[in-house]
Design a protein around this motif. Structure first.
Motif, PDB file in Angstrom:
ATOM      1  N   MET A 144      -4.657   9.925  -3.558  1.00 37.58           N
ATOM      2  CA  MET A 144      -5.908  10.505  -3.329  1.00 37.58           C
ATOM      3  C   MET A 144      -6.749  10.596  -4.614  1.00 37.58           C
ATOM      4  O   MET A 144      -7.883  10.501  -4.681  1.00 37.58           O
ATOM      5  CB  MET A 144      -5.821  11.834  -2.913  1.00 37.58           C
ATOM      6  CG  MET A 144      -7.031  12.845  -2.686  1.00 37.58           C
ATOM      7  SD  MET A 144      -6.785  14.463  -2.438  1.00 37.58           S
ATOM      8  CE  MET A 144      -6.629  15.025  -3.985  1.00 37.58           C
ATOM      9  N   THR A 180     -12.388  12.049   3.186  1.00 36.31           N
ATOM     10  CA  THR A 180     -11.427  12.015   2.219  1.00 36.31           C
ATOM     11  C   THR A 180     -10.649  13.659   2.015  1.00 36.31           C
ATOM     12  O   THR A 180     -11.150  14.406   2.782  1.00 36.31           O
ATOM     13  CB  THR A 180     -11.736  11.625   0.835  1.00 36.31           C
ATOM     14  OG1 THR A 180     -12.849  12.569   0.315  1.00 36.31           O
ATOM     15  CG2 THR A 180     -12.607  10.266   0.772  1.00 36.31           C
ATOM     16  N   SER A 215      -7.922  -1.785   0.596  1.00 36.32           N
ATOM     17  CA  SER A 215      -6.719  -0.845   0.703  1.00 36.32           C
ATOM     18  C   SER A 215      -6.558  -0.615   2.053  1.00 36.32           C
ATOM     19  O   SER A 215      -7.600  -0.567   2.756  1.00 36.32           O
ATOM     20  CB  SER A 215      -7.046   0.336  -0.133  1.00 36.32           C
ATOM     21  OG  SER A 215      -5.970   1.355   0.394  1.00 36.32           O
ATOM     22  N   ASP A 240      -5.303   2.066   3.026  1.00 36.01           N
ATOM     23  CA  ASP A 240      -5.280   3.420   3.264  1.00 36.01           C
ATOM     24  C   ASP A 240      -6.888   3.997   3.683  1.00 36.01           C
ATOM     25  O   ASP A 240      -7.723   3.363   2.935  1.00 36.01           O
ATOM     26  CB  ASP A 240      -4.903   4.199   1.874  1.00 36.01           C
ATOM     27  CG  ASP A 240      -5.213   5.830   2.061  1.00 36.01           C
ATOM     28  OD1 ASP A 240      -4.197   6.374   2.097  1.00 36.01           O
ATOM     29  OD2 ASP A 240      -6.246   6.006   1.703  1.00 36.01           O
ATOM     30  N   LEU A 241      -6.952   4.656   4.801  1.00 42.77           N
ATOM     31  CA  LEU A 241      -8.220   4.831   5.290  1.00 42.77           C
ATOM     32  C   LEU A 241      -9.042   5.681   4.271  1.00 42.77           C
ATOM     33  O   LEU A 241     -10.403   5.563   4.051  1.00 42.77           O
ATOM     34  CB  LEU A 241      -7.930   5.655   6.581  1.00 42.77           C
ATOM     35  CG  LEU A 241      -9.460   6.178   7.240  1.00 42.77           C
ATOM     36  CD1 LEU A 241     -10.344   4.903   7.592  1.00 42.77           C
ATOM     37  CD2 LEU A 241      -9.064   6.839   8.454  1.00 42.77           C
ATOM     38  N   GLN A 242      -8.776   6.665   3.694  1.00 40.06           N
ATOM     39  CA  GLN A 242      -9.421   7.372   2.723  1.00 40.06           C
ATOM     40  C   GLN A 242     -10.072   6.496   1.333  1.00 40.06           C
ATOM     41  O   GLN A 242     -11.120   6.725   0.976  1.00 40.06           O
ATOM     42  CB  GLN A 242      -8.517   8.540   2.081  1.00 40.06           C
ATOM     43  CG  GLN A 242      -8.478   9.617   3.264  1.00 40.06           C
ATOM     44  CD  GLN A 242      -7.746  10.937   2.664  1.00 40.06           C
ATOM     45  OE1 GLN A 242      -7.899  11.334   1.376  1.00 40.06           O
ATOM     46  NE2 GLN A 242      -7.021  11.739   3.631  1.00 40.06           N
ATOM     47  N   GLN A 243      -8.946   5.629   0.998  1.00 41.75           N
ATOM     48  CA  GLN A 243      -9.406   4.843  -0.264  1.00 41.75           C
ATOM     49  C   GLN A 243     -10.478   3.948   0.201  1.00 41.75           C
ATOM     50  O   GLN A 243     -11.536   3.622  -0.381  1.00 41.75           O
ATOM     51  CB  GLN A 243      -8.240   3.960  -0.741  1.00 41.75           C
ATOM     52  CG  GLN A 243      -7.091   4.799  -1.252  1.00 41.75           C
ATOM     53  CD  GLN A 243      -7.653   5.416  -2.634  1.00 41.75           C
ATOM     54  OE1 GLN A 243      -8.298   4.780  -3.381  1.00 41.75           O
ATOM     55  NE2 GLN A 243      -6.976   6.541  -2.836  1.00 41.75           N
ATOM     56  N   ARG A 248      -8.596  -7.738   2.940  1.00 42.68           N
ATOM     57  CA  ARG A 248      -8.137  -6.641   3.650  1.00 42.68           C
ATOM     58  C   ARG A 248      -7.701  -6.964   5.027  1.00 42.68           C
ATOM     59  O   ARG A 248      -6.757  -6.561   5.610  1.00 42.68           O
ATOM     60  CB  ARG A 248      -9.330  -5.473   3.601  1.00 42.68           C
ATOM     61  CG  ARG A 248      -8.615  -4.256   4.234  1.00 42.68           C
ATOM     62  CD  ARG A 248      -9.688  -3.094   4.375  1.00 42.68           C
ATOM     63  NE  ARG A 248      -8.924  -1.799   4.622  1.00 42.68           N
ATOM     64  CZ  ARG A 248      -9.220  -1.268   5.908  1.00 42.68           C
ATOM     65  NH1 ARG A 248      -9.832  -1.732   6.734  1.00 42.68           N
ATOM     66  NH2 ARG A 248      -8.438  -0.133   5.894  1.00 42.68           N
ATOM     67  N   TRP A 306       1.408   3.169  15.299  1.00 42.70           N
ATOM     68  CA  TRP A 306       0.954   2.367  13.945  1.00 42.70           C
ATOM     69  C   TRP A 306       0.488   1.072  14.408  1.00 42.70           C
ATOM     70  O   TRP A 306      -0.575   0.703  13.743  1.00 42.70           O
ATOM     71  CB  TRP A 306       2.349   1.888  13.007  1.00 42.70           C
ATOM     72  CG  TRP A 306       2.516   3.301  12.255  1.00 42.70           C
ATOM     73  CD1 TRP A 306       3.296   4.282  12.554  1.00 42.70           C
ATOM     74  CD2 TRP A 306       1.611   3.862  11.382  1.00 42.70           C
ATOM     75  NE1 TRP A 306       3.139   5.399  11.646  1.00 42.70           N
ATOM     76  CE2 TRP A 306       2.066   5.157  10.886  1.00 42.70           C
ATOM     77  CE3 TRP A 306       0.570   3.385  10.569  1.00 42.70           C
ATOM     78  CZ2 TRP A 306       1.709   5.929   9.796  1.00 42.70           C
ATOM     79  CZ3 TRP A 306       0.106   4.208   9.736  1.00 42.70           C
ATOM     80  CH2 TRP A 306       0.541   5.442   9.205  1.00 42.70           C
ATOM     81  N   GLU A 366      -7.941  -0.720  12.523  1.00 41.51           N
ATOM     82  CA  GLU A 366      -8.480  -0.658  11.078  1.00 41.51           C
ATOM     83  C   GLU A 366      -8.916  -2.344  10.718  1.00 41.51           C
ATOM     84  O   GLU A 366      -9.885  -2.669  10.305  1.00 41.51           O
ATOM     85  CB  GLU A 366      -7.465  -0.537  10.069  1.00 41.51           C
ATOM     86  CG  GLU A 366      -7.299   1.016   9.622  1.00 41.51           C
ATOM     87  CD  GLU A 366      -8.807   1.511   9.233  1.00 41.51           C
ATOM     88  OE1 GLU A 366      -9.014   1.176   8.095  1.00 41.51           O
ATOM     89  OE2 GLU A 366      -8.860   2.485   9.939  1.00 41.51           O
TER      90      GLU A 366
END
Length: 190
Positions: free
Chosen positions: A1, A37, A95, A97-100, A123, A156, A163
């Motif tokens: 984060m 985020t 990334s 990672d969804l937040q990144q 990606r 997953w 994504e």
């Protein structure tokens, strides 16, 4: 984060040129970044202090005092901070990672169209590799351990497929010329 917070803070200051902590907080709040985020007001101020101590930003005390009390610190991003911003941005755009990734998308217009296309392709390939891996995991109807639970694996696979589809859609929009890119800030330095 923390790298998403650093990216958001540096990006806010870069967009403004010079900014004080409350303006950075206002920017990030107005973008509703807390919904995509885990950024919190305290983490923004912590990041400002940390970035300054690492030489990523420099500060001066503002002569303009809009309220009674101590003067405000105004921040600018240093050359070292611009390099850090670019590294964080490029890392965020590849990334899984969804937040990144979300933080990267927020500033994608600060790169060239070609850079964005290359990063999104990277990606997409990483996500497709993950999908193939996940689909190859052994599953059991009555799982002997959680890693073999078909529902867990299914969650997953669905997430990563979504994504990948999102990345493909963004890439298609970029390639179709949907967005304008203002990479003048960094073009001469790369």
């Amino acid at each position: 984060m923390m790298s998403a917070v650093r990216l958001l803070v540096l990006g806010s200051i870069l967009r403004r040129g010079t900014s004080h902590g409350y303006a950075v907080l206002s920017d990030i709040t107005s973008w509703h970044a807390d919904t995509w985020t885990n950024v919190k007001p305290g983490s923004i101020y912590h990041a400002l202090d940390k970035l300054e101590s690492e030489g990523m930003t420099s500060s001066v005390t503002s002569d303009v005092n809009v309220k009674p009390g101590p003067s405000r610190k105004e921040y600018t991003v240093t050359k070292k901070g611009e390099i850090e911003f670019m590294a964080l941005l490029e890392s965020a755009l590849v990334s899984v990672d969804l937040q990144q990734f979300s933080a990267g998308i927020a500033f994608m217009n600060m790169l060239s169209r070609q850079q964005i296309e290359a990063l999104l392709q990277k990606r997409r390939i990483a996500l497709e590799t993950s999908i193939q891996f996940l689909r190859g995991l052994p599953m059991e109807e009555l799982p002997s351990d959680p890693s073999k639970n078909p529902e867990l694996v299914g969650i997953w696979v669905s997430y990563v497929e979504n994504e990948a589809a999102t990345t493909e859609r963004i890439l298609a929009n970029v390639q179709a010329g949907k967005y304008e890119f203002n990479s003048k800030m960094m073009e001469g330095e790369r």
